[in-house]
Design an enzyme around this catalytic site. Structure first.
Site, PDB file in Angstrom:
ATOM      1  CG  ASP A  34      12.227 -19.348   8.543  1.00 14.37           C
ATOM      2  OD1 ASP A  34      12.769 -18.164   8.089  1.00 14.37           O
ATOM      3  OD2 ASP A  34      11.173 -19.480   8.454  1.00 14.37           O
TER       4      ASP A  34
ATOM      5  CB  THR B  94      24.085 -12.287  -6.138  1.00 13.61           C
ATOM      6  OG1 THR B  94      24.586 -12.561  -7.301  1.00 13.61           O
ATOM      7  CG2 THR B  94      22.717 -10.824  -6.155  1.00 13.61           C
TER       8      THR B  94
ATOM      9  CE1 TYR C 277      20.043 -15.344  -4.473  1.00 13.14           C
ATOM     10  CE2 TYR C 277      21.171 -14.508  -6.937  1.00 13.14           C
ATOM     11  CZ  TYR C 277      21.439 -15.176  -5.655  1.00 13.14           C
ATOM     12  OH  TYR C 277      22.438 -14.801  -5.355  1.00 13.14           O
TER      13      TYR C 277
ATOM     14  CD  GLN D 142      28.122 -23.643  -2.260  1.00  9.08           C
ATOM     15  OE1 GLN D 142      29.175 -24.151  -2.943  1.00  9.08           O
ATOM     16  NE2 GLN D 142      27.532 -22.998  -2.964  1.00  9.08           N
TER      17      GLN D 142
ATOM     18  CD1 TRP E 195      28.607 -17.144 -10.839  1.00  9.72           C
ATOM     19  CD2 TRP E 195      30.495 -17.829 -12.656  1.00  9.72           C
ATOM     20  NE1 TRP E 195      29.166 -16.042 -12.123  1.00  9.72           N
ATOM     21  CE2 TRP E 195      29.337 -17.067 -13.727  1.00  9.72           C
ATOM     22  CE3 TRP E 195      31.620 -18.779 -12.996  1.00  9.72           C
ATOM     23  CZ2 TRP E 195      29.599 -17.084 -14.747  1.00  9.72           C
ATOM     24  CZ3 TRP E 195      31.723 -17.978 -14.468  1.00  9.72           C
ATOM     25  CH2 TRP E 195      31.091 -18.050 -15.342  1.00  9.72           C
TER      26      TRP E 195
ATOM     27  CE  LYS F 145      21.516 -12.400  -2.000  1.00  5.97           C
ATOM     28  NZ  LYS F 145      22.057 -13.035  -0.373  1.00  5.97           N
TER      29      LYS F 145
ATOM     30  CB  ALA G  97      20.869 -16.485   0.625  1.00  3.98           C
ATOM     31  CE1 TYR G  98      13.149 -20.267  -2.391  1.00  2.00           C
ATOM     32  CE2 TYR G  98      14.507 -19.212  -4.794  1.00  2.00           C
ATOM     33  CZ  TYR G  98      13.027 -20.006  -3.697  1.00  2.00           C
ATOM     34  OH  TYR G  98      12.275 -21.118  -4.906  1.00  2.00           O
ATOM     35  CB  THR G  99      20.808 -19.289  -3.292  1.00  2.00           C
ATOM     36  OG1 THR G  99      21.085 -21.056  -3.280  1.00  2.00           O
ATOM     37  CG2 THR G  99      21.381 -19.107  -2.344  1.00  2.00           C
TER      38      THR G  99
HETATM   39  N1  NAP Z   1      26.060 -19.352  -5.015  1.00  2.00           N
HETATM   40  C1  NAP Z   1      26.417 -19.053  -5.184  1.00  2.00           C
HETATM   41  O1  NAP Z   1      26.844 -19.328  -6.314  1.00  2.00           O
HETATM   42  C2  NAP Z   1      25.962 -17.200  -5.437  1.00  2.00           C
HETATM   43  C3  NAP Z   1      26.776 -16.722  -5.544  1.00  2.00           C
HETATM   44  C4  NAP Z   1      25.749 -14.906  -5.708  1.00  2.00           C
HETATM   45  C5  NAP Z   1      25.716 -14.710  -4.461  1.00  2.00           C
HETATM   46  N2  NAP Z   1      25.882 -15.451  -4.135  1.00  2.00           N
HETATM   47  C6  NAP Z   1      25.348 -15.160  -2.010  1.00  2.00           C
HETATM   48  O2  NAP Z   1      26.003 -15.522  -1.198  1.00  2.00           O
HETATM   49  C7  NAP Z   1      25.761 -15.965  -0.126  1.00  2.00           C
HETATM   50  C8  NAP Z   1      26.549 -17.665   0.638  1.00  2.00           C
HETATM   51  O3  NAP Z   1      25.729 -18.347  -0.834  1.00  2.00           O
HETATM   52  P1  NAP Z   1      25.981 -19.946  -0.438  1.00  2.00           P
HETATM   53  O4  NAP Z   1      25.995 -20.759  -2.005  1.00  2.00           O
HETATM   54  O5  NAP Z   1      26.154 -20.536   0.955  1.00  2.00           O
HETATM   55  O6  NAP Z   1      24.061 -20.596  -0.327  1.00  2.00           O
HETATM   56  P2  NAP Z   1      23.666 -21.803  -0.184  1.00  2.00           P
HETATM   57  O7  NAP Z   1      24.922 -23.138  -0.498  1.00  2.00           O
HETATM   58  O8  NAP Z   1      22.151 -22.226  -1.452  1.00  2.00           O
HETATM   59  O9  NAP Z   1      23.664 -22.070   1.579  1.00  2.00           O
HETATM   60  C9  NAP Z   1      21.921 -21.045   1.855  1.00  2.00           C
HETATM   61  C10 NAP Z   1      21.243 -21.158   3.148  1.00  2.00           C
HETATM   62  O10 NAP Z   1      20.439 -20.778   3.262  1.00  2.00           O
HETATM   63  C11 NAP Z   1      19.631 -20.983   4.038  1.00  2.00           C
HETATM   64  N3  NAP Z   1      18.035 -21.023   4.530  1.00  2.00           N
HETATM   65  C12 NAP Z   1      16.947 -20.605   3.115  1.00  2.00           C
HETATM   66  N4  NAP Z   1      16.303 -20.102   3.645  1.00  2.00           N
HETATM   67  C13 NAP Z   1      16.470 -19.646   5.196  1.00  2.00           C
HETATM   68  C14 NAP Z   1      16.055 -19.100   6.645  1.00  2.00           C
HETATM   69  N5  NAP Z   1      14.449 -18.443   5.668  1.00  2.00           N
HETATM   70  N6  NAP Z   1      16.433 -19.459   7.391  1.00  2.00           N
HETATM   71  C15 NAP Z   1      17.557 -19.188   7.744  1.00  2.00           C
HETATM   72  N7  NAP Z   1      18.049 -19.825   6.687  1.00  2.00           N
HETATM   73  C16 NAP Z   1      17.970 -20.384   5.231  1.00  2.00           C
HETATM   74  C17 NAP Z   1      19.715 -22.536   3.873  1.00  2.00           C
HETATM   75  O11 NAP Z   1      18.822 -23.812   4.193  1.00  2.00           O
HETATM   76  P3  NAP Z   1      17.918 -24.959   3.242  1.00  2.00           P
HETATM   77  O12 NAP Z   1      19.319 -25.707   2.845  1.00  2.00           O
HETATM   78  O13 NAP Z   1      17.124 -25.301   4.280  1.00  2.00           O
HETATM   79  O14 NAP Z   1      17.408 -23.937   1.937  1.00  2.00           O
HETATM   80  C18 NAP Z   1      20.413 -22.876   3.289  1.00  2.00           C
HETATM   81  O15 NAP Z   1      21.312 -23.645   4.216  1.00  2.00           O
HETATM   82  C19 NAP Z   1      24.031 -16.202  -0.074  1.00  2.00           C
HETATM   83  O16 NAP Z   1      23.921 -14.522   0.445  1.00  2.00           O
HETATM   84  C20 NAP Z   1      24.023 -16.020  -1.730  1.00  2.00           C
HETATM   85  O17 NAP Z   1      23.231 -15.428  -2.181  1.00  2.00           O
HETATM   86  C21 NAP Z   1      25.709 -16.852  -3.286  1.00  2.00           C
END
Ligand code: NAP
Length: 296
Positions: free
Chosen positions: A37, A102, A126, A12, A151, A130, A61-63
């Protein structure tokens, strides 16, 4: 020489950073998981050596918060070991690292918004993974910015807003948790702040106190139920459909992972040090829905 390496470019946030970065004309190599990776230490070292970026932005990230409870090895590999690999490569090549963490590093028992110095105490795998990623980066390189956000939703990828809109097409009643609150964050707004910071890094304008850990989320705080209510109020005006929302306690919502009751982030340090802030969450949500509407 490419100046910015972006990892996790198909997530995202990664999607928005790549899109806006290109719009701004930044020299950016955006790699998705199939191209890099981050758990592969040798591959990370190779790519960073080849590209020799001034800045690495890690959005990978692993989310999957619930899945992490039974898949902790994978969560720690991506959320702890991946950032460590990037930090080591950044340190070796003199690159700055911007990384995301997070609100779920906190236990949620505090009645007011969390500041950066508040004690962490994750209550799920999770959040633990993190938090371990944050610690791994701090142990390796001082030249980092860790942005804790919360969020996150955007036009690309799976998130609460898109899930609610889909459920509205399928159901007349939707049950949503009303005893957990936090700060909804629009991925496009977060990407904009990150790219402003990136420009300062590239222009050599980041002072010593500009590094470290910062809270960076949409302004204002709401429960999941309140968030859903606003989504349907705004979406109803556009799509003409509004399901009945039923407020339930988190204990009645079947999920594997426990979630913090209050994970609101106080983002005043980011404003004080960098002069940057995200918009009120309601305004950002309205923009996101407009965007979906235009592209429907
Ligand atoms: N989403 C939330 O609500 C939230 C809240 C607080 C903090 N955050 C933090 O904000 C950041 C961005 O989150 P987001 O919402 O954009 O997450 P996201 O949509 O889940 O995207 C994470 C991306 O990381 C990729 N990924 C997973 N494992 C990987 C690996 N080993 N090597 C390279 N890429 C890998 C995923 O690929 P695949 O699609 O192939 O799995 C996905 O494209 C993260 O650090 C997350 O922890 C998110």
């Amino acid at each position: 020489m490419t100046r910015i390496l972006l990892t996790g470019a198909n997530g995202q946030l990664g999607y928005e950073v790549a899109r806006k970065g290109r719009e701004m004309g930044l020299d950016l190599a955006a790699l998705d998981r199939s191209q890099l990776d981050i758990t592969d230490r040798a591959a990370v070292a190779d790519v960073v050596q080849q590209i020799a970026p001034d800045l690495i932005i890690n959005t990978a990230a692993y989310t999957a918060v619930d899945r992490a409870e039974t898949d902790s090895q994978a969560a720690f590999a991506v959320n702890r070991d991946g950032p460590r690999n990037l930090a080591e490569a950044a340190q070796k090549h003199g690159s700055v690292l911007i990384h995301f963490s997070t609100d779920y590093v906190f236990d949620g028992s505090q009645p007011h918004a969390y500041v950066e110095q508040d004690e962490v105490g994750p209550i799920g795998v999770y959040g633990e993974s993190k938090e371990a990623g944050e610690a791994a980066i701090r142990a390796v390189t001082e030249r980092h910015l860790i942005l804790r956000t919360s969020w996150v939703y955007g036009v690309h990828g799976a998130n609460f807003v898109r899930t609610m809109l889909r459920l509205a097409q399928e159901r007349a009643h939707i049950r949503v948790v009303n005893d957990q609150s936090g700060c909804p964050t629009y991925a496009a707004d977060l990407a904009e702040v990150v790219l402003r910071l990136a420009e300062r890094v590239l222009n050599g304008q980041l002072q010593q106190d500009g590094y470290g850990t910062f809270h960076c989320a949409g302004q204002g705080q709401v429960t999941w139920h309140g968030f859903a209510d606003k989504i349907f109020q705004l979406a109803g005006e556009r799509f003409g459909k509004k399901p009945e929302l039923i407020a339930i306690p988190g204990s009645e919502f079947p999920s594997r992972a426990r979630r913090p009751a209050n994970s609101a982030l106080d983002c005043s340090k980011l404003a004080r040090v960098h002069g940057l802030a995200l918009r009120q969450w309601q305004e950002a949500l309205s923009d996101m829905l407009d965007h979906l509407d235009r592209n429907a």
